[in-house]
Design an enzyme around this catalytic site. Structure first.
Site, PDB file in Angstrom:
ATOM      1  N   HIS A 311       0.796  -1.097   0.143  1.00 46.00           N
ATOM      2  CA  HIS A 311       0.006   0.146   0.200  1.00 46.00           C
ATOM      3  C   HIS A 311       0.881   1.264  -0.036  1.00 46.00           C
ATOM      4  O   HIS A 311       1.865   1.164   0.694  1.00 46.00           O
ATOM      5  CB  HIS A 311      -0.749   0.027   1.339  1.00 46.00           C
ATOM      6  CG  HIS A 311      -2.083   0.972   1.304  1.00 46.00           C
ATOM      7  ND1 HIS A 311      -1.874   2.427   1.246  1.00 46.00           N
ATOM      8  CD2 HIS A 311      -3.503   0.750   0.777  1.00 46.00           C
ATOM      9  CE1 HIS A 311      -3.186   2.872   1.386  1.00 46.00           C
ATOM     10  NE2 HIS A 311      -3.812   1.912   0.602  1.00 46.00           N
ATOM     11  N   ASP A 368      -7.986  -5.289   0.165  1.00 48.15           N
ATOM     12  CA  ASP A 368      -8.642  -6.124  -0.996  1.00 48.15           C
ATOM     13  C   ASP A 368      -8.184  -7.669  -0.786  1.00 48.15           C
ATOM     14  O   ASP A 368      -8.778  -8.164  -1.544  1.00 48.15           O
ATOM     15  CB  ASP A 368      -8.009  -5.331  -2.248  1.00 48.15           C
ATOM     16  CG  ASP A 368      -8.538  -4.149  -2.364  1.00 48.15           C
ATOM     17  OD1 ASP A 368      -9.650  -3.833  -2.260  1.00 48.15           O
ATOM     18  OD2 ASP A 368      -7.719  -3.233  -2.884  1.00 48.15           O
TER      19      ASP A 368
HETATM   20  N1  ACO Z   1       4.178  -7.614  -4.570  1.00 55.56           N
HETATM   21  C1  ACO Z   1       5.547  -7.812  -4.954  1.00 55.56           C
HETATM   22  N2  ACO Z   1       6.227  -6.481  -4.749  1.00 55.56           N
HETATM   23  C2  ACO Z   1       5.631  -5.434  -4.436  1.00 55.56           C
HETATM   24  C3  ACO Z   1       4.407  -5.223  -4.353  1.00 55.56           C
HETATM   25  C4  ACO Z   1       3.704  -6.318  -4.489  1.00 55.56           C
HETATM   26  N3  ACO Z   1       2.189  -6.280  -4.218  1.00 55.56           N
HETATM   27  N4  ACO Z   1       4.063  -4.042  -3.978  1.00 55.56           N
HETATM   28  C5  ACO Z   1       5.323  -3.251  -3.896  1.00 55.56           C
HETATM   29  N5  ACO Z   1       6.165  -4.327  -4.291  1.00 55.56           N
HETATM   30  C6  ACO Z   1       7.565  -3.967  -4.371  1.00 55.56           C
HETATM   31  C7  ACO Z   1       8.100  -3.004  -5.418  1.00 55.56           C
HETATM   32  O1  ACO Z   1       8.424  -3.950  -6.439  1.00 55.56           O
HETATM   33  C8  ACO Z   1       9.109  -2.136  -4.918  1.00 55.56           C
HETATM   34  O2  ACO Z   1      10.352  -2.886  -4.921  1.00 55.56           O
HETATM   35  P1  ACO Z   1      11.732  -2.278  -5.224  1.00 55.56           P
HETATM   36  O3  ACO Z   1      12.067  -1.226  -3.975  1.00 55.56           O
HETATM   37  O4  ACO Z   1      12.645  -3.566  -5.067  1.00 55.56           O
HETATM   38  O5  ACO Z   1      11.654  -1.754  -6.640  1.00 55.56           O
HETATM   39  C9  ACO Z   1       8.679  -1.940  -3.610  1.00 55.56           C
HETATM   40  O6  ACO Z   1       7.783  -2.965  -3.230  1.00 55.56           O
HETATM   41  C10 ACO Z   1       7.957  -0.555  -3.560  1.00 55.56           C
HETATM   42  O7  ACO Z   1       6.965  -0.505  -4.386  1.00 55.56           O
HETATM   43  P2  ACO Z   1       6.129   0.793  -5.118  1.00 55.56           P
HETATM   44  O8  ACO Z   1       5.475   0.533  -6.245  1.00 55.56           O
HETATM   45  O9  ACO Z   1       7.312   1.809  -5.109  1.00 55.56           O
HETATM   46  O10 ACO Z   1       5.017   1.040  -4.059  1.00 55.56           O
HETATM   47  P3  ACO Z   1       3.992   2.202  -4.119  1.00 55.56           P
HETATM   48  O11 ACO Z   1       3.797   2.681  -2.935  1.00 55.56           O
HETATM   49  O12 ACO Z   1       4.139   3.180  -5.306  1.00 55.56           O
HETATM   50  O13 ACO Z   1       2.687   1.181  -4.644  1.00 55.56           O
HETATM   51  C11 ACO Z   1       0.768  -0.409  -4.512  1.00 55.56           C
HETATM   52  C12 ACO Z   1       1.780   0.802  -3.818  1.00 55.56           C
HETATM   53  C13 ACO Z   1       0.288   0.376  -5.979  1.00 55.56           C
HETATM   54  C14 ACO Z   1      -0.359  -0.315  -3.917  1.00 55.56           C
HETATM   55  C15 ACO Z   1       1.775  -1.591  -4.635  1.00 55.56           C
HETATM   56  O14 ACO Z   1       1.946  -2.157  -3.576  1.00 55.56           O
HETATM   57  C16 ACO Z   1       0.910  -2.594  -5.757  1.00 55.56           C
HETATM   58  O15 ACO Z   1       0.938  -2.542  -6.799  1.00 55.56           O
HETATM   59  N6  ACO Z   1       0.344  -3.610  -4.771  1.00 55.56           N
HETATM   60  C17 ACO Z   1      -0.672  -4.525  -5.605  1.00 55.56           C
HETATM   61  C18 ACO Z   1      -1.992  -4.006  -5.993  1.00 55.56           C
HETATM   62  C19 ACO Z   1      -2.647  -3.509  -4.769  1.00 55.56           C
HETATM   63  O16 ACO Z   1      -3.085  -4.530  -3.943  1.00 55.56           O
HETATM   64  N7  ACO Z   1      -3.542  -2.386  -4.873  1.00 55.56           N
HETATM   65  C20 ACO Z   1      -4.518  -2.032  -3.843  1.00 55.56           C
HETATM   66  C21 ACO Z   1      -4.112  -0.682  -2.893  1.00 55.56           C
HETATM   67  S1  ACO Z   1      -5.342  -0.680  -1.823  1.00 55.56           S
HETATM   68  C22 ACO Z   1      -6.434   0.241  -2.369  1.00 55.56           C
HETATM   69  O17 ACO Z   1      -6.574   0.962  -3.295  1.00 55.56           O
HETATM   70  C23 ACO Z   1      -7.616   0.011  -1.507  1.00 55.56           C
END
Ligand code: ACO
Length: 437
Positions: A311, A368
């Site tokens: 998140h 979710d």
């Molecule tokens: N699975 C694996 N790796 C992940 C995940 C995941 N779900 N989420 C983040 N990471 C990793 C990234 O690859 C990144 O790794 P790195 O530092 O080695 O490059 C690191 O964690 C940080 O990730 P970011 O994308 O920079 O984090 P951001 O805060 O931008 O993204 C997000 C948040 C979009 C929610 C992300 O965690 C994601 O895509 N999750 C899956 C989708 C999801 O469940 N969304 C629901 C959000 S809740 C809502 O809207 C109600």
């Protein structure tokens, strides 16, 4: 909303040999905020913050999130207390008016909402214009925007009375619209609202009853639906809420702004994540394949992510995910369903929470992760999940939009940019141009 804060101190910034002083504002909770409003005027520079990871776009008194601690408060009340002790309409009142309603305030509010559950019959003709296999979010975004054509009075967003009426109408009509979206997609007749039922009960009935059979509401499923609505009601300045505020900042019709929020919610990084999470759990299929998918999620050369994990704000367990897990157990027990998907979800959660990759990046299950398991058990197809999220989030969008319209400091939202395109150049006639590709 009053904005009469005094700065807690001044931040000094050296820019191009000039010292700029910027006020430091202290909120009730959370980190201090540097007010950069006068930066351009003082120093002729902008700030760059793609994705708004360090930027507060507004002052708000509605919802507070402490992502490090995993706390979510609506008007000061913790989400788990609200989910445990109150109903969705009570939370809606709280978000909108700032305090928990007394019994008579609640009775009055409940009655007002109930009076607006029906739709203008012309709205139904919009549905026949859609293909039956249209994505439910496409139909919802279209019909919510269409509602604005039926209520031209709400166009005067500075008329507080009209605005309140528009808000009540929207809270009331959203479940009726969402249920029609579902019924249309499966080819069943629309079911009219029954004002003797509660908000969640009425919604489930409009979705699952058919004229040929008697419908008996199930209290466990009604409570689960109500909880899902509570848990998704608001989440401060997320993508869809910011979209609604931005659309509304131009003075747009409130229903058109809400429709913009529906569009923003649709994406898999936001509201579409519960659909994506359940699809992922189905694809994994059994607990023994979880390790393989965790490896895929960790592989930097693979774009696969564990949906329902991570998140932007929570760097701890999402407090809503805990309530969701409990509710998933209750619903599956009630329906006597032994869903292997729940075992996959639990195994995945356990492995991921112990894995260094996820621990280091503070990636925890979000709201979710379990909601799809519940909605699937209740009988909704995955494509409807984001629609249900939108029904719940409508009150958050409306409360935030209302707050932004009342804010004396509000101006049309107009972000700036760091331009990195071509410098100024002279036009070249087509016969003289050389290929650039
Ligand atoms: N699975 C694996 N790796 C992940 C995940 C995941 N779900 N989420 C983040 N990471 C990793 C990234 O690859 C990144 O790794 P790195 O530092 O080695 O490059 C690191 O964690 C940080 O990730 P970011 O994308 O920079 O984090 P951001 O805060 O931008 O993204 C997000 C948040 C979009 C929610 C992300 O965690 C994601 O895509 N999750 C899956 C989708 C999801 O469940 N969304 C629901 C959000 S809740 C809502 O809207 C109600």
């Amino acid at each position: 909303m009053k904005s009469n804060m005094t700065p807690a101190g001044m931040a000094k910034l050296e820019v191009n040999g000039k010292t700029v002083e910027l006020p430091i504002m202290k909120g009730v909770d959370g980190p201090d905020v540097i007010d950069v409003r006068t930066l351009y005027k003082q120093a002729g520079v902008f700030t760059l913050d793609p994705g708004f990871t360090s930027t507060a776009s507004c002052e708000s008194q509605i919802t507070f999130i402490d992502g490090e601690q995993g706390r979510l408060l609506h008007r000061g009340y913790p989400i788990d207390q609200l989910a445990e002790n109150s109903g969705f309409l009570e939370v809606a009142y709280l978000l909108l008016y700032g305090h928990l309603p007394t019994q008579s305030e609640f009775t009055d509010f409940d009655k007002k909402i109930t009076m607006h559950t029906m739709l203008h019959t012309q709205i139904d003709s919009f549905f026949s214009g859609f293909r039956r296999d249209s994505h439910p979010m496409a139909m919802l975004a279209g019909t919510v925007a269409a509602l604005s054509a039926f209520y031209p009075d709400a166009m005067d967003i500075h008329d507080a009375e009209q605005r309140e009426l528009a808000i009540h109408r929207m809270i009331a009509k959203m479940p009726t619209l969402a249920a029609r979206v579902y019924k249309y997609s499966i080819g069943q007749p629309f079911v009219e609202p029954d004002n003797n039922l509660s908000y969640a009960e009425n919604f489930l009935r409009m979705c699952f009853s058919v004229p040929a059979e008697r419908y008996a509401p199930n209290p466990v499923l009604t409570r689960a639906m109500d909880r899902i609505f509570i848990l998704h009601a608001d989440h401060e300045q997320n993508a869809s809420t910011s979209t609604v505020r931005l659309a509304g900042s131009s003075g747009a019709h409130p229903y058109a702004s809400i429709s913009a929020g529906v569009a923003s919610l649709w994406g898999p990084s936001h509201g579409g994540a519960n659909e994506a999470a359940l699809n992922m759990l189905r694809e994994i299929g059994s607990a023994d394949r979880v390790g393989e998918y965790v490896q895929k999620a960790k592989d930097p050369s693979d774009s696969f992510r564990l949906m329902g994990f991570g998140h932007r704000v929570y760097k701890n367990y999402d407090p809503r995910a805990k309530v969701m897990q409990e509710t998933a157990n209750e619903v599956l027990d009630e329906l006597n369903i032994k869903d292997p998907i729940l075992d996959v979800a639990k195994a995945l959660e356990k492995i991921a929470l112990e894995d260094e990759y996820f621990v280091e990046r503070k990636l925890y299950p979000n709201v979710d992760f379990y909601s799809g398991v519940i909605l699937n058990a209740i009988g909704f197809p995955t494509t409807m999940f984001t629609v249900l999220f939108a029904v719940a989030r409508t009150i958050g969008w409306l409360s935030q939009l209302n707050e932004s319209i009342e804010d004396p400091a509000a101006r049309i939202g107009r972000p700036r940019q760091l331009y990195t395109g071509a410098g100024q150049r002279d036009f070249v006639a087509v016969r003289d141009r050389v290929s650039q590709s």
